[in-house]
Design an enzyme around this catalytic site. Structure first.
Site, mmCIF file in Angstrom:
data_model
loop_
_atom_site.group_PDB
_atom_site.id
_atom_site.type_symbol
_atom_site.label_atom_id
_atom_site.label_comp_id
_atom_site.label_asym_id
_atom_site.label_seq_id
_atom_site.Cartn_x
_atom_site.Cartn_y
_atom_site.Cartn_z
ATOM 1 N N SER A 60 0.844 -1.189 0.000
ATOM 2 C CA SER A 60 0.000 0.000 0.000
ATOM 3 C C SER A 60 0.882 1.243 0.000
ATOM 4 C CB SER A 60 -0.985 -0.026 1.181
ATOM 5 O OG SER A 60 -1.954 0.987 1.044
ATOM 6 N N GLU A 116 -1.908 -2.246 -7.942
ATOM 7 C CA GLU A 116 -3.111 -2.569 -7.173
ATOM 8 C C GLU A 116 -3.646 -1.281 -6.574
ATOM 9 O OE1 GLU A 116 -3.535 -2.401 -3.594
ATOM 10 O OE2 GLU A 116 -1.557 -1.529 -3.295
ATOM 11 N N HIS A 118 -5.079 -5.104 -1.594
ATOM 12 C CA HIS A 118 -5.722 -4.943 -0.286
ATOM 13 C C HIS A 118 -6.691 -6.112 -0.069
ATOM 14 C CE1 HIS A 118 -4.011 -0.956 -0.695
ATOM 15 N NE2 HIS A 118 -4.322 -0.718 0.564
#
Length: 348
Positions: free
Chosen positions: A145, A249, A318
């Site tokens: 992330s 992502e 995630h």
């Protein structure tokens, strides 16, 4: 883990304009290539430094969980000096969070570094990291992330291979461990392939990959979170993507925002030299009222014209389980079978 991240990034941009965030001399071209550096592999009993380089934890229990995760891996946790502090929505002040990262790389007893969580804030500490010292003390940095900012900066400034994988406070399910331990402890060269589910259905629907452009391609793995990567465009912390396999992502982004960010990467020239593309999970990336385009449409519009092998739906992002992807390592993708095969070990 990253709910509200978009709003925090927008706020930080306003703070930067106000001169409240540490900044570096801007650079409007990609950083030059650096020599690849592989970190030593982990072994049972090694000490792992825990750092909070981005958002503060939403509950103090996350720090305990992080230590228990490290212990369960057969390793010894060591908290950074400023882990457990908070500064607004950040885990500590910028120089304090950077100091913890620097200290863990400098500490000879620490053999790897894991982020407790992501959120927002890693980009703010990039000007304060000691890249010469980090280059001289290679060790695995693990997280995902917002930790993407650290992965990309280390690639651009040091060439150090790092690991886009679970944060210390992540769920750490069985499928995560299936790839993590062989990769980091044994120097394995796995082939990443989405799991086959035995859920009683005639045809599997969940965790399917979808081909955008068929074929195989080889290149170094580069990427991470799309929002974070886009925010580094035009800075000295963006590595060269030419010849790379881009993996991406994201979470909580509507289709038009994914479109906008991919457009920015394309206009910045970061897509034109790619050898292939793998898009992982885009969790909750759907407009509530309908957008006119599905996410698959947006991805095809941007990646199909590149003429390189590309697929989406890979098992990272995630989610409760995910692949651990070594940033900077040579790999081969097969977009027809939805696989990523490492061509070299990520550790020495």
């Amino acid at each position: 883990m990253d709910i509200g991240r978009r709003h925090l990034m927008a706020l930080s941009g306003s703070l930067a304009l106000a001169g409240l965030v540490g900044t570096a001399t801007p650079a409007f071209s990609q950083s030059s290539s650096t020599t690849k550096i592989k970190p030593p592999r982990l072994k049972k009993g090694d000490t792992v430094g825990l750092v909070s380089p981005a958002s503060k934890s939403l509950e103090r229990f996350e720090y305990q969980i992080s230590e228990e995760v490290v212990t369960a891996l057969g390793l010894v946790p060591k908290r950074g000096q400023y882990v457990g502090k908070d500064f607004g929505y950040l885990a500590a002040q910028d120089k304090e969070r950077a100091a913890d990262v620097n200290a863990m790389f400098a500490d000879k007893s620490v053999k790897a570094i894991m982020a407790v969580r992501g959120g927002w804030g890693c980009a703010r500490i990039l000007p304060y990291l000691d890249y010469d010292m980090i280059r001289a003390n290679p060790k695995p940095l693990i997280g995902y992330s917002d930790i993407t900012a650290l992965h990309l900066a280390l690639q651009a400034k040091t060439g150090l291979v790092s690991f886009h994988g679970p944060n210390a406070a992540s769920a750490w399910g069985e499928r995560t461990l299936e790839y993590f331990k062989p990769l980091l402890f044994d120097g394995a060269q796995p082939t990443f392939k989405n799991p086959v589910l035995k859920d009683g259905r005639l045809v599997q629907r969940k965790w399917r990959t979808q081909t955008i452009t068929g074929g195989k391609a080889r290149g170094h793995l580069i990427g991470g979170n799309l929002t974070v990567m886009t925010a580094l465009v035009g800075t000295p912390y963006m590595p060269n993507t030419d010849g790379g396999i881009l993996f991406l992502e994201d979470i909580d982004e509507a289709e038009y925002r994914i479109d906008r960010m991919l457009t920015q990467l394309g206009l910045a020239g970061l897509l034109s030299g790619l050898k292939g593309v793998v898009f992982g999970q885009c969790t909750s990336c759907k407009s509530s009222g309908g957008s006119g385009f599905e996410l698959a449409d947006v991805l095809e519009q941007h990646f199909k014209p590149l003429g390189v092998p590309a697929f989406h739906g890979a098992f990272f992002g995630h989610m409760s389980d995910q692949f651990t992807i070594p940033v900077g390592i040579e790999a081969e993708i097969d977009s027809d079978t939805g696989t990523v095969r490492l061509l070299e070990a990520a550790v020495i």
